[in-house]
Design an enzyme around this catalytic site. Structure first.
Site, PDB file in Angstrom:
ATOM      1  N   ASP A 106     -78.304  78.924 -92.371  1.00 42.87           N
ATOM      2  CA  ASP A 106     -77.150  79.543 -93.109  1.00 42.87           C
ATOM      3  C   ASP A 106     -77.983  79.515 -94.449  1.00 42.87           C
ATOM      4  O   ASP A 106     -78.590  78.677 -95.208  1.00 42.87           O
ATOM      5  CB  ASP A 106     -76.124  78.689 -93.395  1.00 42.87           C
ATOM      6  CG  ASP A 106     -75.140  78.970 -94.451  1.00 42.87           C
ATOM      7  OD1 ASP A 106     -75.005  80.241 -94.743  1.00 42.87           O
ATOM      8  OD2 ASP A 106     -74.361  78.220 -94.765  1.00 42.87           O
ATOM      9  N   ASP A 110     -71.897  79.325 -96.431  1.00 36.65           N
ATOM     10  CA  ASP A 110     -70.630  79.558 -95.893  1.00 36.65           C
ATOM     11  C   ASP A 110     -70.276  78.804 -94.567  1.00 36.65           C
ATOM     12  O   ASP A 110     -69.369  79.049 -93.721  1.00 36.65           O
ATOM     13  CB  ASP A 110     -70.144  80.858 -95.813  1.00 36.65           C
ATOM     14  CG  ASP A 110     -71.166  81.849 -94.915  1.00 36.65           C
ATOM     15  OD1 ASP A 110     -71.948  81.104 -94.396  1.00 36.65           O
ATOM     16  OD2 ASP A 110     -70.807  83.180 -94.577  1.00 36.65           O
ATOM     17  N   ASP A 114     -77.454  83.304 -91.109  1.00 41.78           N
ATOM     18  CA  ASP A 114     -77.307  84.506 -91.622  1.00 41.78           C
ATOM     19  C   ASP A 114     -78.904  84.961 -91.604  1.00 41.78           C
ATOM     20  O   ASP A 114     -80.012  84.310 -91.244  1.00 41.78           O
ATOM     21  CB  ASP A 114     -76.798  84.691 -92.990  1.00 41.78           C
ATOM     22  CG  ASP A 114     -77.254  83.822 -93.845  1.00 41.78           C
ATOM     23  OD1 ASP A 114     -78.524  83.459 -93.752  1.00 41.78           O
ATOM     24  OD2 ASP A 114     -76.465  83.093 -94.383  1.00 41.78           O
ATOM     25  N   ASP A 183     -80.573  92.120 -79.279  1.00 43.18           N
ATOM     26  CA  ASP A 183     -79.731  92.405 -78.108  1.00 43.18           C
ATOM     27  C   ASP A 183     -79.126  93.705 -77.966  1.00 43.18           C
ATOM     28  O   ASP A 183     -78.547  94.139 -78.994  1.00 43.18           O
ATOM     29  CB  ASP A 183     -78.560  91.206 -78.361  1.00 43.18           C
ATOM     30  CG  ASP A 183     -78.547  90.396 -77.040  1.00 43.18           C
ATOM     31  OD1 ASP A 183     -78.131  91.042 -75.966  1.00 43.18           O
ATOM     32  OD2 ASP A 183     -78.463  89.190 -77.158  1.00 43.18           O
ATOM     33  N   ASP A 284     -78.008  93.419 -72.225  1.00 46.05           N
ATOM     34  CA  ASP A 284     -76.937  92.457 -71.665  1.00 46.05           C
ATOM     35  C   ASP A 284     -76.390  92.833 -70.441  1.00 46.05           C
ATOM     36  O   ASP A 284     -76.079  94.052 -70.388  1.00 46.05           O
ATOM     37  CB  ASP A 284     -75.946  92.361 -72.908  1.00 46.05           C
ATOM     38  CG  ASP A 284     -74.722  91.192 -72.685  1.00 46.05           C
ATOM     39  OD1 ASP A 284     -75.255  90.023 -72.890  1.00 46.05           O
ATOM     40  OD2 ASP A 284     -73.620  91.614 -72.550  1.00 46.05           O
ATOM     41  N   GLU A 342     -81.056  91.504 -68.780  1.00 50.16           N
ATOM     42  CA  GLU A 342     -80.240  90.411 -68.301  1.00 50.16           C
ATOM     43  C   GLU A 342     -79.754  90.788 -66.903  1.00 50.16           C
ATOM     44  O   GLU A 342     -78.694  91.582 -67.072  1.00 50.16           O
ATOM     45  CB  GLU A 342     -79.410  89.811 -69.561  1.00 50.16           C
ATOM     46  CG  GLU A 342     -78.568  88.466 -68.962  1.00 50.16           C
ATOM     47  CD  GLU A 342     -77.376  88.393 -69.450  1.00 50.16           C
ATOM     48  OE1 GLU A 342     -76.862  87.138 -69.220  1.00 50.16           O
ATOM     49  OE2 GLU A 342     -76.466  89.240 -69.542  1.00 50.16           O
ATOM     50  N   HIS A 413     -78.313  80.556 -74.990  1.00 51.95           N
ATOM     51  CA  HIS A 413     -77.052  80.670 -75.290  1.00 51.95           C
ATOM     52  C   HIS A 413     -75.658  80.613 -74.418  1.00 51.95           C
ATOM     53  O   HIS A 413     -74.444  80.432 -74.989  1.00 51.95           O
ATOM     54  CB  HIS A 413     -76.839  81.778 -76.607  1.00 51.95           C
ATOM     55  CG  HIS A 413     -76.434  83.117 -76.035  1.00 51.95           C
ATOM     56  ND1 HIS A 413     -77.769  83.505 -75.307  1.00 51.95           N
ATOM     57  CD2 HIS A 413     -75.455  83.820 -75.570  1.00 51.95           C
ATOM     58  CE1 HIS A 413     -77.293  84.578 -74.737  1.00 51.95           C
ATOM     59  NE2 HIS A 413     -75.872  84.735 -75.031  1.00 51.95           N
ATOM     60  N   ASP A 414     -76.081  80.805 -73.228  1.00 48.62           N
ATOM     61  CA  ASP A 414     -75.037  80.707 -72.023  1.00 48.62           C
ATOM     62  C   ASP A 414     -74.979  79.496 -71.383  1.00 48.62           C
ATOM     63  O   ASP A 414     -74.275  79.361 -70.260  1.00 48.62           O
ATOM     64  CB  ASP A 414     -75.309  82.032 -71.508  1.00 48.62           C
ATOM     65  CG  ASP A 414     -74.731  83.358 -72.140  1.00 48.62           C
ATOM     66  OD1 ASP A 414     -73.901  83.072 -72.999  1.00 48.62           O
ATOM     67  OD2 ASP A 414     -75.425  84.571 -71.774  1.00 48.62           O
TER      68      ASP A 414
HETATM   69  C1  NOJ Z   1     -74.347  87.687 -71.568  1.00 46.46           C
HETATM   70  C2  NOJ Z   1     -74.094  87.259 -72.598  1.00 46.46           C
HETATM   71  O1  NOJ Z   1     -75.474  86.441 -72.912  1.00 46.46           O
HETATM   72  C3  NOJ Z   1     -72.910  86.489 -73.090  1.00 46.46           C
HETATM   73  O2  NOJ Z   1     -73.046  85.361 -73.999  1.00 46.46           O
HETATM   74  C4  NOJ Z   1     -71.815  87.141 -72.901  1.00 46.46           C
HETATM   75  O3  NOJ Z   1     -70.678  86.317 -72.983  1.00 46.46           O
HETATM   76  C5  NOJ Z   1     -71.783  88.311 -71.833  1.00 46.46           C
HETATM   77  N1  NOJ Z   1     -72.990  88.638 -71.508  1.00 46.46           N
HETATM   78  C6  NOJ Z   1     -70.819  89.251 -72.073  1.00 46.46           C
HETATM   79  O4  NOJ Z   1     -71.481  90.152 -73.101  1.00 46.46           O
END
Ligand code: NOJ
Length: 632
Positions: A106, A110, A114, A183, A284, A342, A413-414
């Protein structure tokens, strides 16, 4: 090459000769820890698919066989046999680093990361040896799914900065000889996107055909497809009297790729970003963009097996390759513009159809089969068996010859932190983190690090649902509660798999260093110990291990382009060589928490790195890398 058209009368052997059939059979074999060689048995190989219901006592039913055959028939192409020449490219040599912009740095207090924050950390990333960044979405968005719900493709979310900040970031990267991958979320948009709003408002709007909007009875969704974020994949819009399809959250509306005008708008938008200097895209859930015409109901058994009803109708839809080729030809029409798909649910053979150099589609893909042990899901709390990872990568490395390229990743991140899945005990964290890094930097493929992985960040000790921010976690908790599960069990399940483990602020120093304000999501305080500043310059740290291995990878063609030769080894050890001409490396990894005996490599090998003692038996999770001494 074309596949042979299968019918119910086809044999199991013919199924195995088909790319999708082979992925299915091999994945099942991997799941049960067996070799698919039994198909060579004439008795098994000649069984007709139509006989499976009888042979399995009805566990496989006729509807399943029909659905399987229909699915196989949507794959007319077979991957080219190996023998394609090796194509060198910057993105094969590069080390990528994924940034989750909201949580990286950041700059204005905030509490939200960013673009200016990222810019201020470029020297750190360069110093680590990173060549390219992949930014999770920074587009304008209501943030229902943290930016994967895009409201305006040509605007930066105000919390992240402005287009000027974006241009400054691109310039900062390019000045340092680094690249930027964005992305690209084009399977769906936010329900707040102008296209969707228009589609809802005006029955005559051309945007109606950009989405899957269907009339019907408000009590009965158009089909039985399930959303990845719980419940039906359909949302009722009373204001328009229409159902809308959303494979993800109820604010992420699926785009209908049958619509030519919509596709042209996507191409234009991609080119607009490329003109700003973007070097590539991570696409994605790109394998979901083509849906079976008529959106038929999903097969019950397939739904149970893979966990989501309906997936067979879109995980590899009839026009997928055509759409990918259009994107490549019209949007990524430069071999240096990298396209990384992905692609959940895609196995090695089907993957080849997307990344083969002869295909004109993508450069590499992310698959996810390696992230969980057979029979497990992300929401199970269990210790991951690395023996499975060895079998998995051995299969992919053997499959992917010179005309194909793979990605190598563990964290994103998933998913929760992989290091915690392998061994959650703090005393093993450093060794496991180094082991995983060694795999990523010495196998054949492009390594993708995720922020924090380089310091060995582990899962967070969240204690309450209220600490979580992710829509997926909250939807799941609501679903489990509604099904009768108590609060403690519900939380335990969500905790095992929540994506927020990796979405907490990046740990820069003992005080955090992410923001001067209140972070949008709080971690569990582990940054006080596990952080960048504490590890900089410490030769035993996870951070310096990463730096050293990245440098080693860069020093050698064999570690990038060399062939992978897996050697025979006991189950708990993984041993392979990387070979390119005279250059050769040997890697030995202890996949367990106990010491493991090791056959010494013999004369002519120089030990380059060891994450443990470097001699005698391998220590728990120890990784060793040797280089062959030049002859003479
Ligand atoms: C894959 C992304 O990596 C994930 O974070 C997202 O929730 C889903 N696709 C839907 O866009």
């Amino acid at each position: 090459m074309r596949t042979r058209e299968l019918t119910r009368r086809s044999s199991v052997r013919e199924l195995y000769a088909h790319p999708l059939g082979r992925d299915v059979v091999e994945s099942l074999a991997l799941q049960v820890g067996r070799s698919p060689k039994w198909i060579d048995n004439p008795l098994v190989g000649s069984v007709r698919l139509s006989a499976l219901p009888k042979l399995t006592g009805g566990r496989i039913d006729d509807a399943f066989v029909d659905a399987l055959v229909a699915l196989l028939r949507t794959v007319p192409d077979a991957p080219a046999p190996s023998g394609m020449p090796l194509r060198e490219a910057w993105f094969k040599e590069a080390v990528f680093y994924q940034i989750y912009p909201r949580s990286f740095q950041d700059s204005d207090g905030d509490g939200i990361g960013d673009l200016r924050g990222i810019l201020s950390r470029l020297d750190y990333l360069k110093g680590l040896g990173v060549d390219a960044l992949w930014l999770s979405p920074i587009y304008d968005s209501p943030m229902d799914d943290m930016g994967y719900d895009i409201r305006d493709y040509r605007k930066v979310l105000a919390e992240f900065g402005t287009l000027d900040d974006f241009d400054a970031l691109v310039a900062g990267l390019h000045e340092r000889g680094m690249k930027l991958v964005m992305d690209l979320v084009v399977n769906h948009t936010s329900d707040e996107h102008a296209w969707f709003q228009e589609a809802l408002r005006d029955p005559a709007s051309p945007y109606r055909d950009y989405y899957f909007l269907r009339e019907g009875d408000p009590g009965t969704p158009p089909n039985n497809w399930k959303s990845f974020f719980s419940g039906s994949a359909w949302r009722w819009f009373p204001e328009a009297g229409l159902w809308g399809l959303h494979l993800f959250s109820s604010k992420q509306m699926d785009l209908d790729w049958e619509n030519e005008r919509m596709r042209a708008e996507i191409v234009d938008m991609v080119r607009w970003w490329r003109d700003r200097g973007v070097d590539g895209f991570r696409l994605d859930v790109i394998n979901y963009i083509s849906k079976a015409p008529g959106l038929p109901d999903g097969n019950r058994l397939i739904g149970e097996l893979i966990g989501w009803t309906g997936m067979e109708h879109y995980f590899h839809g009839p026009r997928l390759h055509e759409h990918l080729r259009q994107l490549r030809a019209e949007a990524f029409d430069d071999p240096d513009c990298v396209a990384i798909g992905e692609t959940p649910g895609i196995g090695p053979q089907m993957g080849k159809l997307m990344v083969g150099d002869d295909r004109g589609e993508l450069d590499m893909i992310f698959n996810f089969e390696h992230l969980e042990n057979p029979g497990r899901t992300r929401f199970d709390d269990y210790r991951y068996d690395l023996g499975y990872l060895k079998r998995y990568y051995t299969r992919w490395q053997a499959e992917y010859g010179d005309g194909y390229w793979m990605s190598l990743f563990f964290d994103n991140h998933d998913n929760p932190r992989f290091v915690s899945k392998v061994d959650p005990r703090p005393e093993h964290r450093v060794a496991v983190a180094k082991l995983l890094a060694t795999i990523q930097f010495t196998l054949r493929g492009t390594p993708f690090l995720y922020q924090g992985q380089e310091v060995g960040a582990a899962n967070q000790a969240f204690t309450d649902l209220a600490q979580l921010r992710d829509v997926e976690s909250h939807n799941l908790a609501a679903e489990l509660t509604a099904s009768g599960l108590g609060p403690a069990e519900t939380f335990a399940r969500v905790l095992a798999g929540t994506r927020d483990h990796t979405r907490v602020p990046m740990a820069w120093d003992a005080a955090g260093g992410f923001t001067t304000g209140e972070p949008w999501i709080a971690g569990d305080g582990s940054h006080a110990e596990i952080n960048v500043a504490a590890q900089e310059g410490d030769p035993d740290s996870v951070l310096e291990w990463h730096r050293a291995l990245i440098a080693l990878r860069r020093s050698s063609r064999a570690l990038v382009y060399g062939e992978t030769v897996v050697e025979r080894s006991p189950r708990r050890v993984w041993r392979y060589r990387r070979v390119a001409g005279e250059e050769e490396f040997l890697v030995a990894l202890n996949l367990s928490d106990r010491p493991a005996r090791l056959r010494a490599p013999g004369a002519g090998w120089r030990l380059e790195r060891a994450s443990g003692p470097g001699e005698g038996p391998l220590a728990p999770y120890e990784a060793r890398v040797w280089r062959r001494e030049p002859a003479g």
